[in-house]
Design a protein around this motif. Structure first.
Motif, PDB file in Angstrom:
ATOM      1  N   ALA A 191       5.963  28.947  -4.952  1.00 17.92           N
ATOM      2  CA  ALA A 191       4.788  28.712  -4.112  1.00 17.92           C
ATOM      3  C   ALA A 191       3.502  28.797  -4.917  1.00 17.92           C
ATOM      4  O   ALA A 191       2.577  28.008  -4.720  1.00 17.92           O
ATOM      5  CB  ALA A 191       4.757  29.706  -2.954  1.00 17.92           C
ATOM      6  N   VAL A 192       3.418  29.766  -5.819  1.00 16.09           N
ATOM      7  CA  VAL A 192       2.228  29.890  -6.664  1.00 16.09           C
ATOM      8  C   VAL A 192       2.122  28.684  -7.590  1.00 16.09           C
ATOM      9  O   VAL A 192       1.035  28.142  -7.812  1.00 16.09           O
ATOM     10  CB  VAL A 192       2.256  31.217  -7.439  1.00 16.09           C
ATOM     11  N   ALA A 193       3.249  28.221  -8.114  1.00 18.83           N
ATOM     12  CA  ALA A 193       3.239  27.019  -8.951  1.00 18.83           C
ATOM     13  C   ALA A 193       2.758  25.807  -8.165  1.00 18.83           C
ATOM     14  O   ALA A 193       2.142  24.886  -8.728  1.00 18.83           O
ATOM     15  CB  ALA A 193       4.633  26.763  -9.511  1.00 18.83           C
ATOM     16  N   ALA A 194       3.000  25.814  -6.846  1.00 15.66           N
ATOM     17  CA  ALA A 194       2.578  24.701  -5.997  1.00 15.66           C
ATOM     18  C   ALA A 194       1.116  24.797  -5.584  1.00 15.66           C
ATOM     19  O   ALA A 194       0.568  23.841  -5.019  1.00 15.66           O
ATOM     20  CB  ALA A 194       3.461  24.640  -4.748  1.00 15.66           C
ATOM     21  N   ALA A 211      11.297  22.459   6.425  1.00 14.36           N
ATOM     22  CA  ALA A 211      10.912  22.756   5.045  1.00 14.36           C
ATOM     23  C   ALA A 211      12.077  23.393   4.308  1.00 14.36           C
ATOM     24  O   ALA A 211      12.797  24.235   4.849  1.00 14.36           O
ATOM     25  CB  ALA A 211       9.708  23.700   5.018  1.00 14.36           C
ATOM     26  N   ARG A 212      12.243  23.007   3.049  1.00 16.16           N
ATOM     27  CA  ARG A 212      13.310  23.581   2.228  1.00 16.16           C
ATOM     28  C   ARG A 212      12.886  24.885   1.572  1.00 16.16           C
ATOM     29  O   ARG A 212      13.718  25.567   0.974  1.00 16.16           O
ATOM     30  CB  ARG A 212      13.746  22.572   1.165  1.00 16.16           C
ATOM     31  N   GLY A 213      11.606  25.213   1.684  1.00 20.85           N
ATOM     32  CA  GLY A 213      11.119  26.455   1.111  1.00 20.85           C
ATOM     33  C   GLY A 213       9.618  26.552   1.222  1.00 20.85           C
ATOM     34  O   GLY A 213       8.933  25.622   1.667  1.00 20.85           O
ATOM     35  N   ASN A 214       9.075  27.688   0.797  1.00 25.16           N
ATOM     36  CA  ASN A 214       7.641  27.916   0.890  1.00 25.16           C
ATOM     37  C   ASN A 214       6.839  26.962   0.023  1.00 25.16           C
ATOM     38  O   ASN A 214       5.734  26.558   0.387  1.00 25.16           O
ATOM     39  CB  ASN A 214       7.326  29.367   0.499  1.00 25.16           C
ATOM     40  N   ALA A 215       7.382  26.589  -1.124  1.00 21.73           N
ATOM     41  CA  ALA A 215       6.656  25.701  -2.030  1.00 21.73           C
ATOM     42  C   ALA A 215       6.362  24.355  -1.377  1.00 21.73           C
ATOM     43  O   ALA A 215       5.291  23.777  -1.592  1.00 21.73           O
ATOM     44  CB  ALA A 215       7.435  25.501  -3.326  1.00 21.73           C
ATOM     45  N   GLU A 216       7.294  23.847  -0.592  1.00 18.82           N
ATOM     46  CA  GLU A 216       7.061  22.575   0.101  1.00 18.82           C
ATOM     47  C   GLU A 216       5.908  22.702   1.086  1.00 18.82           C
ATOM     48  O   GLU A 216       5.089  21.784   1.214  1.00 18.82           O
ATOM     49  CB  GLU A 216       8.320  22.120   0.845  1.00 18.82           C
ATOM     50  N   LEU A 217       5.835  23.838   1.763  1.00 22.26           N
ATOM     51  CA  LEU A 217       4.752  24.045   2.722  1.00 22.26           C
ATOM     52  C   LEU A 217       3.409  24.158   2.004  1.00 22.26           C
ATOM     53  O   LEU A 217       2.409  23.584   2.459  1.00 22.26           O
ATOM     54  CB  LEU A 217       5.033  25.316   3.540  1.00 22.26           C
ATOM     55  N   VAL A 218       3.378  24.861   0.892  1.00 24.74           N
ATOM     56  CA  VAL A 218       2.132  24.979   0.126  1.00 24.74           C
ATOM     57  C   VAL A 218       1.705  23.617  -0.414  1.00 24.74           C
ATOM     58  O   VAL A 218       0.523  23.258  -0.363  1.00 24.74           O
ATOM     59  CB  VAL A 218       2.296  26.011  -1.009  1.00 24.74           C
ATOM     60  N   THR A 219       2.652  22.854  -0.930  1.00 23.07           N
ATOM     61  CA  THR A 219       2.344  21.523  -1.442  1.00 23.07           C
ATOM     62  C   THR A 219       1.723  20.668  -0.354  1.00 23.07           C
ATOM     63  O   THR A 219       0.729  19.956  -0.584  1.00 23.07           O
ATOM     64  CB  THR A 219       3.609  20.844  -1.996  1.00 23.07           C
ATOM     65  N   ALA A 220       2.290  20.720   0.854  1.00 17.64           N
ATOM     66  CA  ALA A 220       1.744  19.946   1.971  1.00 17.64           C
ATOM     67  C   ALA A 220       0.346  20.437   2.339  1.00 17.64           C
ATOM     68  O   ALA A 220      -0.537  19.636   2.655  1.00 17.64           O
ATOM     69  CB  ALA A 220       2.678  20.043   3.174  1.00 17.64           C
ATOM     70  N   ALA A 221       0.124  21.764   2.280  1.00 23.10           N
ATOM     71  CA  ALA A 221      -1.194  22.307   2.612  1.00 23.10           C
ATOM     72  C   ALA A 221      -2.240  21.902   1.593  1.00 23.10           C
ATOM     73  O   ALA A 221      -3.359  21.533   1.949  1.00 23.10           O
ATOM     74  CB  ALA A 221      -1.111  23.839   2.688  1.00 23.10           C
ATOM     75  N   ILE A 278      -0.159  29.546   4.649  1.00 22.81           N
ATOM     76  CA  ILE A 278       0.988  28.806   5.164  1.00 22.81           C
ATOM     77  C   ILE A 278       2.241  29.394   4.529  1.00 22.81           C
ATOM     78  O   ILE A 278       2.170  30.011   3.460  1.00 22.81           O
ATOM     79  CB  ILE A 278       0.878  27.286   4.859  1.00 22.81           C
ATOM     80  N   GLY A 279       3.351  29.232   5.166  1.00 23.64           N
ATOM     81  CA  GLY A 279       4.609  29.744   4.640  1.00 23.64           C
ATOM     82  C   GLY A 279       5.623  29.859   5.754  1.00 23.64           C
ATOM     83  O   GLY A 279       5.318  29.597   6.924  1.00 23.64           O
TER      84      GLY A 279
END
Length: 236
Positions: free
Chosen positions: A34-37, A223-233, A209-210
């Protein structure tokens, strides 16, 4: 730069799907991605061995150690009453923590909120004042002598209706007024998560988001994970 906090798991459990991280290792990997995203901050709910939210020192320490091994951003935890219903026991747990988070959320409408916040401040932990829509949290926060000392205000819109959530969010912000001059992080949940996030970005407010707030992407796909949600945000 937009401040987006990732809320990794919330009070969700195994019944909410395999994507929700419950072990320290799984939380750490979700935080890293998520941080990487693009996430600027992490909010996590440490879990007991049976997957329930807990404030137990061992669980909090294990979670913080695992997450901090993977990310270099601030990491916060919950102090929600559901994790420890007795206010006195909640304060005792905080005093017994062997590892301290950077910040912790305190829901201002819950019994014992002032004592919990005071215990956190005494230990040098930043306080995120959780002000939920539909509660007297804003009124109680306005009268609190601790209000000017909190790290930020979490304006938490509990309205899950995607049609009405934005209006509920605006009303909550009105109730908060100047929020004692503290930064405001605005977010929603379930069906209201994406409408409220978009409002926060338009208003120039921090947001989050998460998988705690929603399990789905803006198009309704799981969502497949938190990173996908962060990317969308980040792309909103």
């Amino acid at each position: 730069m937009v401040f987006i906090q990732v809320c990794l798991n919330g009070a969700r459990g195994a019944e909410d799907g395999a994507a929700v991280p419950l072990s320290p290792g799984a939380m750490a990997e979700e935080a890293r991605a998520a941080v990487a995203a693009g996430a600027s901050d992490v909010h996590v709910h440490p879990k007991s061995p049976c997957g329930q939210d807990t404030l137990a020192p061992r669980s909090v320490a294990a979670t913080l150690a695992a997450v901090r091994d993977r990310v270099a951003v601030p990491v916060g935890v919950t102090t929600g009453a559901w994790a420890e219903p007795d206010p006195g026991a909640r304060v005792a747990r905080i005093h017994a923590w062997t590892a301290l988070p950077d910040h912790a959320s305190v829901n201002w409408h819950e019994p014992g909120a002032e004592a919990v916040a005071a215990a956190l401040l005494e230990r040098g932990v930043g306080v995120e004042a959780g002000i939920w829509s539909g509660t007297d949290g804003a009124e109680r926060f306005a009268a609190s002598p601790l209000a000017p000392r909190v790290l930020r205000v979490l304006a938490e819109v509990t309205d899950p209706d995607p049609v009405s959530a934005e209006g509920t969010a605006r009303a909550l912000l009105d109730d908060l007024g100047g929020a004692h001059g503290r930064p405001v992080l605005l977010h929603g949940e379930e069906g209201g998560a994406w409408p409220v996030l978009r409002l926060a970005l338009r208003l120039g407010l921090a947001t989050r988001i998460g998988l705690e707030d929603t399990l789905v992407l803006p198009d309704g796909a799981r969502a497949r994970g938190n990173a996908e949600l962060v990317t969308a945000a980040v792309g909103r």
